[in-house]
Structures are given as C-alpha cells and as structure tokens.
Write a protein that holds these residues in place. Structure first.
Motif, PDB file in Angstrom:
ATOM      1  N   GLN A  74       0.827  -1.200   0.000  1.00  0.00           N
ATOM      2  CA  GLN A  74       0.000   0.000   0.000  1.00  0.00           C
ATOM      3  C   GLN A  74       0.865   1.256   0.000  1.00  0.00           C
ATOM      4  OE1 GLN A  74      -2.559  -0.587   3.391  1.00  0.00           O
ATOM      5  NE2 GLN A  74      -4.180  -1.437   2.137  1.00  0.00           N
ATOM      6  N   PRO A 107      -0.299   7.969  -5.170  1.00  0.00           N
ATOM      7  CA  PRO A 107      -1.605   8.556  -4.867  1.00  0.00           C
ATOM      8  C   PRO A 107      -2.405   8.840  -6.141  1.00  0.00           C
ATOM      9  CG  PRO A 107       0.134   9.685  -3.655  1.00  0.00           C
ATOM     10  CD  PRO A 107       0.808   8.769  -4.632  1.00  0.00           C
ATOM     11  N   VAL A 108      -3.703   8.784  -6.017  1.00  0.00           N
ATOM     12  CA  VAL A 108      -4.609   9.073  -7.127  1.00  0.00           C
ATOM     13  C   VAL A 108      -4.648  10.590  -7.322  1.00  0.00           C
ATOM     14  CG1 VAL A 108      -7.051   9.056  -7.811  1.00  0.00           C
ATOM     15  CG2 VAL A 108      -6.013   7.012  -6.782  1.00  0.00           C
ATOM     16  N   ASP A 125      -5.768  13.146   3.131  1.00  0.00           N
ATOM     17  CA  ASP A 125      -5.830  11.719   2.827  1.00  0.00           C
ATOM     18  C   ASP A 125      -4.660  11.351   1.911  1.00  0.00           C
ATOM     19  OD1 ASP A 125      -6.470   9.152   1.827  1.00  0.00           O
ATOM     20  OD2 ASP A 125      -8.623   9.546   1.999  1.00  0.00           O
ATOM     21  N   ARG A 135      -4.014   8.913   0.214  1.00  0.00           N
ATOM     22  CA  ARG A 135      -4.341   8.156  -1.001  1.00  0.00           C
ATOM     23  C   ARG A 135      -4.499   9.062  -2.212  1.00  0.00           C
ATOM     24  NH1 ARG A 135      -9.641   5.189   0.917  1.00  0.00           N
ATOM     25  NH2 ARG A 135     -10.033   7.355   1.520  1.00  0.00           N
ATOM     26  N   PHE A 136      -4.615  10.389  -1.968  1.00  0.00           N
ATOM     27  CA  PHE A 136      -4.893  11.336  -3.040  1.00  0.00           C
ATOM     28  C   PHE A 136      -3.822  12.411  -3.160  1.00  0.00           C
ATOM     29  CE2 PHE A 136      -8.959   9.641  -1.684  1.00  0.00           C
ATOM     30  CZ  PHE A 136      -9.502   9.246  -2.888  1.00  0.00           C
ATOM     31  N   ALA A 154     -14.781   9.201  -1.159  1.00  0.00           N
ATOM     32  CA  ALA A 154     -13.319   9.149  -1.322  1.00  0.00           C
ATOM     33  C   ALA A 154     -12.854   7.701  -1.429  1.00  0.00           C
ATOM     34  CB  ALA A 154     -12.626   9.849  -0.163  1.00  0.00           C
ATOM     35  N   TYR A 184     -11.033   6.147  -4.778  1.00  0.00           N
ATOM     36  CA  TYR A 184      -9.734   5.479  -4.677  1.00  0.00           C
ATOM     37  C   TYR A 184      -9.807   4.058  -5.252  1.00  0.00           C
ATOM     38  CZ  TYR A 184      -5.319   3.879  -2.756  1.00  0.00           C
ATOM     39  OH  TYR A 184      -4.045   3.370  -2.615  1.00  0.00           O
ATOM     40  N   CYS A 241     -10.281   4.101  -9.091  1.00  0.00           N
ATOM     41  CA  CYS A 241      -9.081   4.542  -9.823  1.00  0.00           C
ATOM     42  C   CYS A 241      -7.991   3.476  -9.787  1.00  0.00           C
ATOM     43  CB  CYS A 241      -8.580   5.877  -9.284  1.00  0.00           C
ATOM     44  SG  CYS A 241      -9.650   7.252  -9.785  1.00  0.00           S
ATOM     45  N   LEU A 242      -7.846   2.771  -8.680  1.00  0.00           N
ATOM     46  CA  LEU A 242      -6.869   1.679  -8.644  1.00  0.00           C
ATOM     47  C   LEU A 242      -7.276   0.568  -9.606  1.00  0.00           C
ATOM     48  CD1 LEU A 242      -5.757   1.291  -4.919  1.00  0.00           C
ATOM     49  CD2 LEU A 242      -4.692   2.595  -6.765  1.00  0.00           C
TER      50      LEU A 242
END
Length: 143
Positions: free
Chosen positions: A10, A15-16, A37, A39-40, A123, A127, A130-131
């Motif tokens: 991870q 990040p997206v 966040d 992840r973004f 969110a 995520y 998009c992954l």
C-alpha cells in the motif's frame, strides 16, 4: 518487528491524482479531506467552468465535480462526455432523479449523487475505482 507485506504494498501505490471543482463553499471540505488523505494528490481546484476546462489539461485520474458549476445539463454533459478520467458528480437537488439518471448514463461518470455526499465514503469509492482502472489499463497494455 516484521512489516506486514500488505502495508508495504500500500505504501508503494502512487496517490490518485484528483481535480476538485465546485463553489468555494463546497470545495473547502473537499479540499480539507482530500489533502489530508494520503491516497490522493490534489492536482488543482476550479471554481468556474472555464477554469475547470483549462485545469483538465493536467490529466487527473479523477474529477470530483459540483455539477451546477457548469450552469446547465447540456454544458455538463458536453464536459463529462469528453473526459478521459473517472468523474464523480454532485447534481443539484432541483434536478431530481431525472438529472441524476442522465448523468449516470455518461460513460466517464463512475458516481453521481443528488445534492450532497458522504465525503469519506465517496473518497473510498474514488480510490478503489481509480486503482481498478489503473490495473485494467496496465493489463491491457501488457496483453
């Protein structure tokens, strides 16, 4: 102490990239959550239609959009139809279910909501979507 291999995987995920577009009132909570966040990566924000169109040239993976920013359904549909990224659209309440359904039928739209959203929930969906899109693009390039 051993590191969990899942956590290591991870941590290596890029990040997206996301573009946020809406009125300043709507954008503030979106910006706060997305920037906090990991992840973004918020690549930009837009508060009017012209600004949004120019900032789409940065090629975000996702767009979180307050649909009323475009002024009318035709302008909204035109923008969404030409997108190369995953779009998540909050439609105005006065548009009702008919507008929501019309927006959902546009291929780039991965999520459409009336009037408001549970931002943390959306969110997570952005995520995950998009992954999955990254994975499918990677697979199609290899295949």
């Amino acid at each position: 102490m051993t590191q969990n291999p899942m956590n290591a995987a991870q941590n290596t995920v890029e990040p997206v990239s996301i573009l946020l577009a809406g009125t300043s009132t709507r954008l503030m909570p979106w910006i706060n959550l997305m920037m906090a966040d990991g992840r973004f990566r918020v690549i930009s924000m837009a508060t009017d239609a012209g600004d949004l169109r120019s900032k789409l040239s940065a090629n975000p993976e996702a767009l979180l959009l307050e649909g009323s920013l475009l002024g009318n359904y035709t302008a909204l549909a035109d923008l969404l139809t030409g997108l190369q990224c995953a779009a998540y659209v909050v439609t105005p309440a006065e548009g009702g279910l008919e507008l929501l359904q019309s927006v959902r039928e546009i291929p780039s739209v991965k999520g459409a909501y009336i009037a408001d959203i549970n931002l943390a929930e959306v969110a997570g969906r952005i995520y995950g979507d998009c992954l999955a899109l990254r994975q499918s693009k990677s697979s199609s390039l290899q295949g």
